[in-house]
Design an enzyme around this catalytic site. Structure first.
Site, mmCIF file in Angstrom:
data_model
loop_
_atom_site.group_PDB
_atom_site.id
_atom_site.type_symbol
_atom_site.label_atom_id
_atom_site.label_comp_id
_atom_site.label_asym_id
_atom_site.label_seq_id
_atom_site.Cartn_x
_atom_site.Cartn_y
_atom_site.Cartn_z
ATOM 1 N N HIS A 12 -41.903 -9.076 80.193
ATOM 2 C CA HIS A 12 -41.971 -7.879 79.362
ATOM 3 C C HIS A 12 -42.705 -6.785 80.130
ATOM 4 O O HIS A 12 -43.426 -7.060 81.095
ATOM 5 C CB HIS A 12 -42.680 -8.184 78.048
ATOM 6 C CG HIS A 12 -41.834 -8.954 77.103
ATOM 7 N ND1 HIS A 12 -42.340 -9.874 76.226
ATOM 8 C CD2 HIS A 12 -40.489 -8.939 76.889
ATOM 9 C CE1 HIS A 12 -41.356 -10.389 75.509
ATOM 10 N NE2 HIS A 12 -40.228 -9.845 75.901
ATOM 11 N N THR A 38 -34.159 -10.341 85.446
ATOM 12 C CA THR A 38 -33.702 -9.130 84.791
ATOM 13 C C THR A 38 -34.013 -7.959 85.727
ATOM 14 O O THR A 38 -34.859 -8.068 86.618
ATOM 15 C CB THR A 38 -34.384 -8.964 83.428
ATOM 16 O OG1 THR A 38 -35.783 -9.151 83.573
ATOM 17 C CG2 THR A 38 -33.833 -9.967 82.413
ATOM 18 N N GLY A 39 -33.309 -6.854 85.543
ATOM 19 C CA GLY A 39 -33.301 -5.766 86.516
ATOM 20 C C GLY A 39 -34.644 -5.247 86.975
ATOM 21 O O GLY A 39 -34.954 -5.267 88.169
ATOM 22 N N THR A 40 -35.453 -4.780 86.056
ATOM 23 C CA THR A 40 -36.733 -4.189 86.439
ATOM 24 C C THR A 40 -37.692 -5.241 86.963
ATOM 25 O O THR A 40 -38.378 -5.022 87.968
ATOM 26 C CB THR A 40 -37.364 -3.437 85.252
ATOM 27 O OG1 THR A 40 -36.386 -2.548 84.704
ATOM 28 C CG2 THR A 40 -38.576 -2.641 85.678
ATOM 29 N N THR A 41 -37.714 -6.398 86.336
ATOM 30 C CA THR A 41 -38.577 -7.483 86.818
ATOM 31 C C THR A 41 -38.184 -7.867 88.242
ATOM 32 O O THR A 41 -39.045 -8.021 89.113
ATOM 33 C CB THR A 41 -38.497 -8.706 85.887
ATOM 34 O OG1 THR A 41 -38.940 -8.333 84.581
ATOM 35 C CG2 THR A 41 -39.351 -9.853 86.400
ATOM 36 N N SER A 59 -31.111 -4.997 82.997
ATOM 37 C CA SER A 59 -32.400 -4.952 82.324
ATOM 38 C C SER A 59 -32.310 -5.777 81.044
ATOM 39 O O SER A 59 -31.237 -5.884 80.444
ATOM 40 C CB SER A 59 -32.736 -3.497 82.002
ATOM 41 O OG SER A 59 -33.872 -3.412 81.197
ATOM 42 N N ASP A 65 -31.142 -10.536 79.466
ATOM 43 C CA ASP A 65 -31.562 -11.791 78.832
ATOM 44 C C ASP A 65 -30.345 -12.658 78.526
ATOM 45 O O ASP A 65 -30.348 -13.867 78.767
ATOM 46 C CB ASP A 65 -32.328 -11.528 77.532
ATOM 47 C CG ASP A 65 -33.651 -10.815 77.741
ATOM 48 O OD1 ASP A 65 -34.184 -10.855 78.867
ATOM 49 O OD2 ASP A 65 -34.149 -10.228 76.773
#
EC number: 4.2.3.3
Length: 126
Positions: A12, A38-41, A59, A65
């Site tokens: 998150h 996931t994209g940003t992570t 994302s 997810d």
């Protein structure tokens, strides 16, 4: 990806720095695994550890997810590390529940916090 070793990483927003630091601390172990995130992570992990093999998906709120959930269902994910932020309301909370359900249903190791993730990581490559 079938037959390979694959870890999914999700965090998150308020936990992305912790995930990047977790990856940096454990990059020697993670280097032997393929990572989907996931994209940003995934971007944050790559910034911290540019030599890791990371596939960035969408994302989380845009379907990342669910992409990881589908990979769990097809047997392409061997472990899920998901740093959740229990103090921030999540508009896509149902996605979190669905992903958790799939990890339990398909019996893959899952960590929802850093302490558990550190313990799981220690079991890899042994």
């Amino acid at each position: 990806m079938a037959g390979g070793k694959c870890i999914a990483l999700i965090a998150h927003d308020q936990k992305k720095d912790a995930m990047a630091e977790f990856a940096r601390r454990n990059q020697d172990v993670l280097a032997d695994w393929h990572i989907v995130a996931t994209g940003t992570t995934g971007g944050r992990v790559l910034d911290a550890c540019p030599d890791l093999k990371v596939t960035r998906l969408k994302s989380g709120p845009l379907g990342g997810d669910q992409q990881i959930g589908a990979m769990i269902a097809t047997g392409d994910i061997d472990m899920l590390i998901f740093f959740i932020d229990p103090l921030t309301p999540m508009p896509h909370d149902v996605d979190v529940k669905a992903l958790t359900r799939l990890a339990v249903l398909y019996d893959i190791p899952m960590a929802l916090n850093e302490a558990t993730a550190e313990r799981l990581i220690k079991t890899l490559n042994h």
